[in-house]
Design a protein around this motif. Structure first.
Motif, PDB file in Angstrom:
ATOM      1  N   GLY A 148      31.399  36.432  20.709  1.00  0.00           N
ATOM      2  CA  GLY A 148      30.072  35.831  20.622  1.00  0.00           C
ATOM      3  C   GLY A 148      29.870  34.689  21.596  1.00  0.00           C
ATOM      4  O   GLY A 148      28.824  34.058  21.621  1.00  0.00           O
ATOM      5  N   GLU A 149      30.889  34.422  22.413  1.00  0.00           N
ATOM      6  CA  GLU A 149      30.831  33.327  23.380  1.00  0.00           C
ATOM      7  C   GLU A 149      30.614  33.880  24.787  1.00  0.00           C
ATOM      8  O   GLU A 149      30.938  35.036  25.071  1.00  0.00           O
ATOM      9  N   ILE A 150      30.105  33.025  25.674  1.00  0.00           N
ATOM     10  CA  ILE A 150      29.979  33.404  27.080  1.00  0.00           C
ATOM     11  C   ILE A 150      31.372  33.724  27.609  1.00  0.00           C
ATOM     12  O   ILE A 150      32.339  33.034  27.313  1.00  0.00           O
ATOM     13  N   GLY A 151      31.476  34.797  28.381  1.00  0.00           N
ATOM     14  CA  GLY A 151      32.754  35.182  28.961  1.00  0.00           C
ATOM     15  C   GLY A 151      33.464  36.302  28.226  1.00  0.00           C
ATOM     16  O   GLY A 151      34.587  36.644  28.568  1.00  0.00           O
ATOM     17  N   ASP A 152      32.804  36.890  27.216  1.00  0.00           N
ATOM     18  CA  ASP A 152      33.417  38.004  26.491  1.00  0.00           C
ATOM     19  C   ASP A 152      33.684  39.199  27.396  1.00  0.00           C
ATOM     20  O   ASP A 152      34.603  39.959  27.157  1.00  0.00           O
ATOM     21  N   GLY A 153      32.877  39.387  28.425  1.00  0.00           N
ATOM     22  CA  GLY A 153      33.135  40.457  29.376  1.00  0.00           C
ATOM     23  C   GLY A 153      31.946  41.346  29.633  1.00  0.00           C
ATOM     24  O   GLY A 153      30.820  41.076  29.192  1.00  0.00           O
ATOM     25  N   LYS A 154      32.211  42.421  30.355  1.00  0.00           N
ATOM     26  CA  LYS A 154      31.202  43.404  30.720  1.00  0.00           C
ATOM     27  C   LYS A 154      31.820  44.788  30.635  1.00  0.00           C
ATOM     28  O   LYS A 154      33.015  44.969  30.803  1.00  0.00           O
ATOM     29  N   ILE A 155      30.957  45.780  30.395  1.00  0.00           N
ATOM     30  CA  ILE A 155      31.377  47.186  30.392  1.00  0.00           C
ATOM     31  C   ILE A 155      30.463  47.940  31.352  1.00  0.00           C
ATOM     32  O   ILE A 155      29.241  47.809  31.273  1.00  0.00           O
ATOM     33  N   PHE A 156      31.066  48.713  32.239  1.00  0.00           N
ATOM     34  CA  PHE A 156      30.315  49.540  33.177  1.00  0.00           C
ATOM     35  C   PHE A 156      30.645  51.002  32.890  1.00  0.00           C
ATOM     36  O   PHE A 156      31.814  51.346  32.683  1.00  0.00           O
ATOM     37  N   ILE A 157      29.633  51.858  32.870  1.00  0.00           N
ATOM     38  CA  ILE A 157      29.824  53.285  32.628  1.00  0.00           C
ATOM     39  C   ILE A 157      29.355  54.031  33.868  1.00  0.00           C
ATOM     40  O   ILE A 157      28.194  53.933  34.252  1.00  0.00           O
ATOM     41  N   LEU A 158      30.281  54.780  34.469  1.00  0.00           N
ATOM     42  CA  LEU A 158      29.990  55.503  35.693  1.00  0.00           C
ATOM     43  C   LEU A 158      30.187  56.997  35.475  1.00  0.00           C
ATOM     44  O   LEU A 158      31.105  57.404  34.744  1.00  0.00           O
ATOM     45  N   PRO A 159      29.364  57.823  36.132  1.00  0.00           N
ATOM     46  CA  PRO A 159      29.611  59.268  36.051  1.00  0.00           C
ATOM     47  C   PRO A 159      30.928  59.592  36.762  1.00  0.00           C
ATOM     48  O   PRO A 159      31.258  58.988  37.780  1.00  0.00           O
ATOM     49  N   LEU A 160      31.671  60.492  36.194  1.00  0.00           N
ATOM     50  CA  LEU A 160      32.960  60.904  36.765  1.00  0.00           C
ATOM     51  C   LEU A 160      32.824  62.352  37.202  1.00  0.00           C
ATOM     52  O   LEU A 160      32.716  63.256  36.375  1.00  0.00           O
ATOM     53  N   GLU A 161      32.809  62.539  38.497  1.00  0.00           N
ATOM     54  CA  GLU A 161      32.558  63.863  39.055  1.00  0.00           C
ATOM     55  C   GLU A 161      33.655  64.865  38.714  1.00  0.00           C
ATOM     56  O   GLU A 161      33.382  66.001  38.344  1.00  0.00           O
ATOM     57  N   ASP A 162      34.891  64.437  38.831  1.00  0.00           N
ATOM     58  CA  ASP A 162      35.996  65.352  38.545  1.00  0.00           C
ATOM     59  C   ASP A 162      37.245  64.539  38.224  1.00  0.00           C
ATOM     60  O   ASP A 162      37.330  63.356  38.539  1.00  0.00           O
ATOM     61  N   CYS A 163      38.195  65.195  37.599  1.00  0.00           N
ATOM     62  CA  CYS A 163      39.489  64.600  37.275  1.00  0.00           C
ATOM     63  C   CYS A 163      40.528  65.698  37.441  1.00  0.00           C
ATOM     64  O   CYS A 163      40.291  66.840  37.018  1.00  0.00           O
ATOM     65  N   ILE A 164      41.635  65.379  38.059  1.00  0.00           N
ATOM     66  CA  ILE A 164      42.674  66.379  38.303  1.00  0.00           C
ATOM     67  C   ILE A 164      44.005  65.833  37.815  1.00  0.00           C
ATOM     68  O   ILE A 164      44.410  64.727  38.183  1.00  0.00           O
ATOM     69  N   ARG A 165      44.661  66.598  36.965  1.00  0.00           N
ATOM     70  CA  ARG A 165      46.013  66.216  36.516  1.00  0.00           C
ATOM     71  C   ARG A 165      46.988  66.724  37.574  1.00  0.00           C
ATOM     72  O   ARG A 165      47.093  67.931  37.803  1.00  0.00           O
TER      73      ARG A 165
END
Length: 113
Positions: A84-101
């Motif tokens: 509840g205080e300033i500085g808790d953080g940020k969350i960014f959500i980005l599209p993920l085109e592909d993932c390869i194991r």
């Protein structure tokens, strides 16, 4: 698929990890980082020399998830990191085109696990 990048306070990492485990999200990358935002740092004096510290310690989480896990992951990060205080953080959500194991060559949702 989405790539979720979150910046949180270092002392909240264990709580965030516990909340992510409850949400059945176990795969993540964690990096120490420095940054500034609304906190804008602080003023300090060391041996008579005054200076501004405006890059504060943060932890960066990177989590790749399939669509059904996006909201559960976001909610878990918020629940674990919020004070509840300033500085808790940020969350960014980005599209993920592909993932390869690399080990198996699996792609997409199967590679995320």
């Amino acid at each position: 698929m989405k790539l979720i990048i979150a910046y949180i306070q270092p002392h909240k990492l264990e709580e965030v990890k516990q909340e992510l485990a409850k949400a059945e999200v176990a795969k993540m990358s964690v990096t120490n980082s420095l940054g500034c935002g609304a906190q804008q740092g602080y003023h300090e004096s060391y041996r008579g020399v005054e200076f501004d510290v405006n890059l504060l310690k943060k932890v960066r989480l990177e989590i790749a998830v399939s669509q059904p896990y996006v909201e559960k992951t976001i909610d878990a990060i918020i629940k674990g990191a919020k004070t509840g205080e300033i500085g808790d953080g940020k969350i960014f959500i980005l599209p993920l085109e592909d993932c390869i194991r690399v080990r198996t060559g699996e792609r997409g949702r199967e590679a995320i696990g």
